[in-house]
Design a protein around this motif. Structure first.
Motif, PDB file in Angstrom:
ATOM      1  N   VAL A 192       0.863  -1.177   0.000  1.00 49.29           N
ATOM      2  CA  VAL A 192       0.000   0.000   0.000  1.00 49.29           C
ATOM      3  C   VAL A 192       0.903   1.232   0.000  1.00 49.29           C
ATOM      4  O   VAL A 192       1.752   1.378   0.889  1.00 49.29           O
ATOM      5  CB  VAL A 192      -0.929   0.012   1.229  1.00 49.29           C
ATOM      6  N   ILE A 193       0.732   2.087  -1.001  1.00 48.59           N
ATOM      7  CA  ILE A 193       1.559   3.297  -1.115  1.00 48.59           C
ATOM      8  C   ILE A 193       0.668   4.499  -0.847  1.00 48.59           C
ATOM      9  O   ILE A 193      -0.375   4.667  -1.496  1.00 48.59           O
ATOM     10  CB  ILE A 193       2.192   3.400  -2.517  1.00 48.59           C
ATOM     11  N   ASP A 194       1.059   5.309   0.125  1.00 51.16           N
ATOM     12  CA  ASP A 194       0.212   6.437   0.540  1.00 51.16           C
ATOM     13  C   ASP A 194       0.160   7.515  -0.544  1.00 51.16           C
ATOM     14  O   ASP A 194       0.893   7.474  -1.526  1.00 51.16           O
ATOM     15  CB  ASP A 194       0.727   7.022   1.853  1.00 51.16           C
ATOM     16  N   ASN A 195      -0.716   8.474  -0.330  1.00 52.54           N
ATOM     17  CA  ASN A 195      -0.950   9.513  -1.335  1.00 52.54           C
ATOM     18  C   ASN A 195       0.196  10.530  -1.365  1.00 52.54           C
ATOM     19  O   ASN A 195       1.231  10.326  -0.775  1.00 52.54           O
ATOM     20  CB  ASN A 195      -2.294  10.202  -1.089  1.00 52.54           C
ATOM     21  N   GLU A 196       0.007  11.613  -2.091  1.00 55.81           N
ATOM     22  CA  GLU A 196       0.976  12.704  -2.272  1.00 55.81           C
ATOM     23  C   GLU A 196       2.250  12.195  -2.944  1.00 55.81           C
ATOM     24  O   GLU A 196       2.204  11.709  -4.071  1.00 55.81           O
ATOM     25  CB  GLU A 196       1.272  13.400  -0.945  1.00 55.81           C
ATOM     26  N   PHE A 197       3.407  12.244  -2.245  1.00 63.18           N
ATOM     27  CA  PHE A 197       4.681  11.944  -2.903  1.00 63.18           C
ATOM     28  C   PHE A 197       4.833  10.468  -3.266  1.00 63.18           C
ATOM     29  O   PHE A 197       5.773  10.090  -3.968  1.00 63.18           O
ATOM     30  CB  PHE A 197       5.850  12.396  -2.024  1.00 63.18           C
ATOM     31  N   GLY A 198       3.893   9.622  -2.827  1.00 65.69           N
ATOM     32  CA  GLY A 198       3.900   8.237  -3.289  1.00 65.69           C
ATOM     33  C   GLY A 198       3.799   8.147  -4.800  1.00 65.69           C
ATOM     34  O   GLY A 198       4.191   7.150  -5.417  1.00 65.69           O
ATOM     35  N   GLY A 199       3.277   9.204  -5.416  1.00 64.76           N
ATOM     36  CA  GLY A 199       3.159   9.233  -6.867  1.00 64.76           C
ATOM     37  C   GLY A 199       4.480   9.333  -7.595  1.00 64.76           C
ATOM     38  O   GLY A 199       4.519   9.318  -8.833  1.00 64.76           O
ATOM     39  N   VAL A 200       5.594   9.396  -6.855  1.00 66.03           N
ATOM     40  CA  VAL A 200       6.900   9.499  -7.521  1.00 66.03           C
ATOM     41  C   VAL A 200       7.199   8.247  -8.346  1.00 66.03           C
ATOM     42  O   VAL A 200       7.886   8.323  -9.374  1.00 66.03           O
ATOM     43  CB  VAL A 200       8.021   9.760  -6.479  1.00 66.03           C
ATOM     44  N   ILE A 201       6.663   7.093  -7.931  1.00 65.22           N
ATOM     45  CA  ILE A 201       6.903   5.875  -8.722  1.00 65.22           C
ATOM     46  C   ILE A 201       6.225   5.995 -10.079  1.00 65.22           C
ATOM     47  O   ILE A 201       6.810   5.659 -11.118  1.00 65.22           O
ATOM     48  CB  ILE A 201       6.416   4.628  -7.957  1.00 65.22           C
ATOM     49  N   PHE A 202       4.977   6.500 -10.101  1.00 65.33           N
ATOM     50  CA  PHE A 202       4.300   6.673 -11.394  1.00 65.33           C
ATOM     51  C   PHE A 202       5.047   7.688 -12.260  1.00 65.33           C
ATOM     52  O   PHE A 202       5.241   7.492 -13.464  1.00 65.33           O
ATOM     53  CB  PHE A 202       2.852   7.131 -11.183  1.00 65.33           C
TER      54      PHE A 202
ATOM     55  N   ALA B 151       3.818   1.863   2.612  1.00 64.43           N
ATOM     56  CA  ALA B 151       4.843   2.877   2.342  1.00 64.43           C
ATOM     57  C   ALA B 151       4.221   4.250   2.582  1.00 64.43           C
ATOM     58  O   ALA B 151       3.511   4.776   1.733  1.00 64.43           O
ATOM     59  CB  ALA B 151       5.340   2.751   0.912  1.00 64.43           C
ATOM     60  N   LYS B 152       4.495   4.806   3.769  1.00 62.76           N
ATOM     61  CA  LYS B 152       3.896   6.113   4.094  1.00 62.76           C
ATOM     62  C   LYS B 152       4.597   7.247   3.362  1.00 62.76           C
ATOM     63  O   LYS B 152       3.956   8.126   2.802  1.00 62.76           O
ATOM     64  CB  LYS B 152       3.950   6.355   5.610  1.00 62.76           C
ATOM     65  N   TYR B 153       5.928   7.230   3.386  1.00 58.92           N
ATOM     66  CA  TYR B 153       6.707   8.247   2.669  1.00 58.92           C
ATOM     67  C   TYR B 153       7.760   7.559   1.809  1.00 58.92           C
ATOM     68  O   TYR B 153       8.380   6.585   2.226  1.00 58.92           O
ATOM     69  CB  TYR B 153       7.397   9.206   3.636  1.00 58.92           C
ATOM     70  N   MET B 154       7.952   8.117   0.615  1.00 57.06           N
ATOM     71  CA  MET B 154       8.919   7.556  -0.330  1.00 57.06           C
ATOM     72  C   MET B 154      10.142   8.456  -0.446  1.00 57.06           C
ATOM     73  O   MET B 154      10.054   9.680  -0.341  1.00 57.06           O
ATOM     74  CB  MET B 154       8.288   7.418  -1.723  1.00 57.06           C
ATOM     75  N   ASP B 155      11.293   7.812  -0.697  1.00 55.50           N
ATOM     76  CA  ASP B 155      12.495   8.528  -1.101  1.00 55.50           C
ATOM     77  C   ASP B 155      12.643   8.410  -2.611  1.00 55.50           C
ATOM     78  O   ASP B 155      11.740   7.949  -3.292  1.00 55.50           O
ATOM     79  CB  ASP B 155      13.719   7.933  -0.402  1.00 55.50           C
ATOM     80  N   GLY B 156      13.785   8.766  -3.107  1.00 52.17           N
ATOM     81  CA  GLY B 156      14.038   8.658  -4.537  1.00 52.17           C
ATOM     82  C   GLY B 156      14.379   7.235  -4.936  1.00 52.17           C
ATOM     83  O   GLY B 156      14.321   6.296  -4.139  1.00 52.17           O
ATOM     84  N   GLY B 157      14.738   7.078  -6.197  1.00 53.76           N
ATOM     85  CA  GLY B 157      15.091   5.768  -6.701  1.00 53.76           C
ATOM     86  C   GLY B 157      15.726   5.874  -8.063  1.00 53.76           C
ATOM     87  O   GLY B 157      16.164   6.951  -8.477  1.00 53.76           O
ATOM     88  N   SER B 158      15.781   4.755  -8.776  1.00 50.35           N
ATOM     89  CA  SER B 158      16.341   4.750 -10.115  1.00 50.35           C
ATOM     90  C   SER B 158      15.424   3.967 -11.040  1.00 50.35           C
ATOM     91  O   SER B 158      14.730   3.041 -10.604  1.00 50.35           O
ATOM     92  CB  SER B 158      17.745   4.119 -10.106  1.00 50.35           C
ATOM     93  N   VAL B 159      15.416   4.365 -12.333  1.00 49.66           N
ATOM     94  CA  VAL B 159      14.513   3.771 -13.310  1.00 49.66           C
ATOM     95  C   VAL B 159      15.257   3.582 -14.623  1.00 49.66           C
ATOM     96  O   VAL B 159      16.047   4.439 -15.024  1.00 49.66           O
ATOM     97  CB  VAL B 159      13.287   4.684 -13.545  1.00 49.66           C
TER      98      VAL B 159
END
Length: 463
Positions: free
Chosen positions: A232-242, A369-377
């Protein structure tokens, strides 16, 4: 910002060797930054940058040059020098600039330079004090405030002559929690495309306390387990994956080169039927919004995915030529030093019908996942790896113990198809996006979503 007669002469010079389109991008930017560490101002900088970018197109070929000297003599020299990269027959061109009046959807009430440095420092002190007062484990804070005021003018060989004013302001607070030899951090950075009235309304103490709470929670959390779980990915900055794993694959500079897994998939199912997604540059005063893009076209609300079916791409002028499709108001650049290309503005998954409580209650065992950090794609395959800054286990339909060090590993197009619940609590978060045309402000967003299965990497063993 530039006389029409000068612009006409420069564009004529840019097209002397056979280019079929020329554009001037004039920019005057003023910005300031104040940084505070541990309640003490460490840095206060202000600057101004002015320059002109000249772009020439010939079919699907592009040439770009820029200069900070806007004298007519120099602009003519730069234009003719850039034009040497094109060898064709000049076209007959009659320029008739029509000044375009744009609708201002993003009002600026308090200009950045109308607020004193003393006031800006006071905002930072309030953030520092609130975070330090939260708990004795809070050991350090870093607070930063930036503001930018930018005037631009875009002129092109199609007769466009348009001007716009853009203002940004953003506050960042980073908090370190410490216990023994363990240290963890959390940070937040709300911002606005608009005037400093945003700061007058911002709950500075609330943001600082939330950063402190998150840092303390991570400090005492156990390491995340590894394995496959419903996530479960929370709202707001969770959209960084999309944004990272899907949005970049919808930009025309990738689609036109067939360097995207979404190329040639218009009209096909690329996501779960409960997923609809937009990129909307018109949201009033949102961080990634603009009145016009950096090619002078009005921004718009672009439907990307509707009920799981791919409906559109994000297209700039050059990408439109390569794809034989119309631009979507998505041409962006960091400054006059960069040629524009297709970029996102405010990209988000639309709200669904489930409440956040229903999503959690319907998950017997999973990761939140309440808050997300960065990542790589990898934009070609949409394979991604993102870290969770604050997470929890979900057990028996309830949020349980906090976890740290969780990495979410997946493939964007597969993740879209595995979304089986979409919440009704759409939220937006601000960020900066770097690509070939520089770093630009963007908004990412989504409601809470559940992905039926994702791989979690962690040091906590099997749960």
């Amino acid at each position: 910002m530039i006389q029409k007669s000068v612009a006409e002469n420069v564009i004529q010079a840019a097209l002397e060797t056979g280019g079929d389109f020329a554009e001037l991008f004039i920019e005057d930017k003023r910005n300031s930054t104040i940084s505070m560490i541990g309640g003490v101002v460490e840095r206060a900088l202000a600057g101004r940058d002015y320059g002109v970018g000249i772009r020439i197109l010939k079919g699907e070929y592009s040439v770009y040059a820029f200069t900070s000297d806007d004298s007519e003599e120099n602009l003519l020299q730069v234009a003719r020098s850039a034009a040497q990269a094109i060898h064709s027959n000049p076209i007959d061109l009659t320029l008739n600039f029509q000044k375009k009046i744009i609708e201002n959807k993003h009002h600026i009430r308090v200009l950045p330079n109308s607020v004193s440095k003393k006031q800006k420092v006071e905002w930072l002190r309030r953030a520092h004090s609130a975070a330090m007062a939260y708990d004795p484990v809070i050991a350090q804070t870093t607070a930063t405030f930036i503001d930018t005021l930018k005037d631009i003018c875009i002129v092109n060989s199609e007769g466009l002559f348009v001007e716009d004013r853009r203002a940004y302001n953003r506050m960042g607070i980073s908090v370190i929690a410490e216990s023994g030899n363990n240290r963890e951090s959390a940070d937040f950075g709300p911002g606005s495309f608009g005037g400093l009235e945003f700061m007058e309304q911002l709950d500075i103490e609330g943001i600082a306390k939330e950063a402190a709470r998150s840092a303390k929670t991570i400090l005492f959390a156990d390491h995340a387990p590894s394995g496959n779980f419903p996530v479960v990915i929370d709202n707001e900055f969770g959209g960084v994956i999309f944004h990272e794993a899907c949005g970049h694959g919808l930009e025309s500079h990738a689609v036109a080169r067939k360097a995207s897994i979404f190329a040639d998939k218009l009209g096909e199912y690329v996501a779960s039927p409960i997923v609809t997604a937009y990129d909307d540059g018109t949201i009033p005063n949102a961080w990634g919004s603009l009145n016009i893009d950096d090619e002078g076209m009005a921004t718009q609300r672009n439907l990307l995915i509707e009920n799981g079916i791919l409906k559109g791409y994000l297209i700039d002028k050059l990408g439109g030529r390569k794809m034989n499709m119309d631009p979507t108001g998505s041409g962006r650049r960091e400054s006059y030093k960069y040629a524009p290309t297709s970029r996102m503005n405010n990209t988000f998954i639309a709200p669904g019908e489930s409440t956040p409580e229903e999503i959690i209650a319907n998950t017997e065992l999973g990761v939140f996942a309440k808050y997300m950090d960065g990542g790589s794609v990898n934009p070609t395959t949409s394979d991604y790896n993102f870290s969770v800054s604050e997470g929890y286990m979900i057990r028996n339909g309830k949020i349980a113990e906090p976890i740290k060090g969780a990495a979410i590993i997946g493939k964007g197009i597969d993740t879209l198809k595995k979304i089986d619940m979409v919440g009704n609590n759409l939220g937006l978060g601000v960020g900066m996006c770097g690509a070939s045309s520089g770093t630009v402000p963007v908004t990412v967003g989504q409601p809470m979503i559940r992905v039926s299965e994702l791989t979690i990497g962690g040091r906590g063993g099997n749960s």
